[in-house]
Design a protein around this motif. Structure first.
Motif, short mmCIF file in Angstrom:
data_model
loop_
_atom_site.label_atom_id
_atom_site.label_comp_id
_atom_site.label_asym_id
_atom_site.label_seq_id
_atom_site.Cartn_x
_atom_site.Cartn_y
_atom_site.Cartn_z
N ARG A 59 0.91 -1.32 0.04
CA ARG A 59 -0.03 0.14 0.03
C ARG A 59 0.97 1.23 -0.09
O ARG A 59 0.49 2.28 0.34
CB ARG A 59 -0.91 -0.07 1.41
CG ARG A 59 -1.73 -1.09 1.36
CD ARG A 59 -2.77 -1.18 2.56
NE ARG A 59 -3.91 -0.82 1.98
CZ ARG A 59 -4.84 -0.53 3.05
NH1 ARG A 59 -4.98 -0.48 4.03
NH2 ARG A 59 -6.14 0.02 2.31
N GLN A 60 2.12 1.03 -0.50
CA GLN A 60 3.03 2.14 -0.47
C GLN A 60 3.73 2.47 -1.85
O GLN A 60 4.15 1.37 -2.43
CB GLN A 60 3.95 2.11 0.63
CG GLN A 60 3.66 2.08 1.84
CD GLN A 60 3.47 0.74 2.32
OE1 GLN A 60 3.92 -0.33 1.80
NE2 GLN A 60 2.58 0.63 3.48
N LYS A 61 3.85 3.53 -2.27
CA LYS A 61 4.56 3.91 -3.38
C LYS A 61 5.03 5.16 -3.65
O LYS A 61 4.71 6.12 -2.93
CB LYS A 61 3.34 3.58 -4.79
CG LYS A 61 2.56 4.55 -4.95
CD LYS A 61 1.57 4.48 -6.11
CE LYS A 61 0.43 3.61 -5.84
NZ LYS A 61 -0.48 3.32 -7.05
N GLY A 75 5.69 10.73 -1.95
CA GLY A 75 5.48 9.32 -1.17
C GLY A 75 3.89 8.94 -0.94
O GLY A 75 3.41 10.08 -0.35
N THR A 77 0.80 6.48 0.97
CA THR A 77 0.74 5.71 1.67
C THR A 77 -1.09 5.41 1.64
O THR A 77 -1.52 6.27 0.97
CB THR A 77 1.06 5.50 3.07
OG1 THR A 77 0.47 6.95 3.72
CG2 THR A 77 2.55 5.70 3.25
#
Length: 103
Positions: A59-61, A75, A77
Motif C-alpha cells: 500500500r506504499q508507492k 510518497g 501511503t
C-alpha cells in the motif's frame, strides 16, 4: 412448417454474434485506456501528470509528478501523501559514478 435453420437465420445469428463481440472488445479497450490514465477527453493544457510510479510495498508507492516544469517526488501511503523532494524538470538526470582510478 419448416423448423430447420435457413441460411438467412445462420447469417443473422453470425452477424449478431460478431456485433456483440465487437462491442465487448471496444468496451474492454476503452476501459483499459481509462485505467492507464489516458482519458479520451484529456485536455492538451494539462498541467499535472505522473511521470513514473514505483511500488515499494502493498500500500506504499513513490510517484514522480510533473507540475508546471517542476518535478516533485511524492510518497503515497494508504492514509497520506508526503512531498519528498522537488527540483526543476530541466535538471540533468544523475548518471552512474565513473569507475576511474585515482592518480
Amino acid at each position: 412448417m419448416n423448423t430447420g435453420w435457413t441460411f438467412v437465420d445462420w447469417l443473422q445469428y453470425a452477424l449478431s454474434f460478431a456485433l456483440v463481440i465487437g462491442l465487448l472488445l471496444a468496451m474492454l479497450w476503452t476501459l483499459r485506456k481509462m485505467q492507464n490514465g489516458s482519458s479520451m477527453l484529456r485536455k492538451k493544457t494539462q498541467r499535472l501528470h505522473a511521470v513514473e510510479t514505483l511500488s515499494i510495498g502493498p500500500r506504499q508507492k513513490i510517484v514522480l509528478i510533473q507540475l508546471d516544469g517542476q518535478d516533485v517526488l511524492v510518497g503515497v501511503t494508504a492514509h497520506q501523501m508526503t512531498a519528498l523532494s522537488a527540483w526543476p524538470a530541466s535538471a540533468a538526470t544523475p548518471t552512474a559514478p565513473s569507475e576511474e582510478t585515482p592518480p
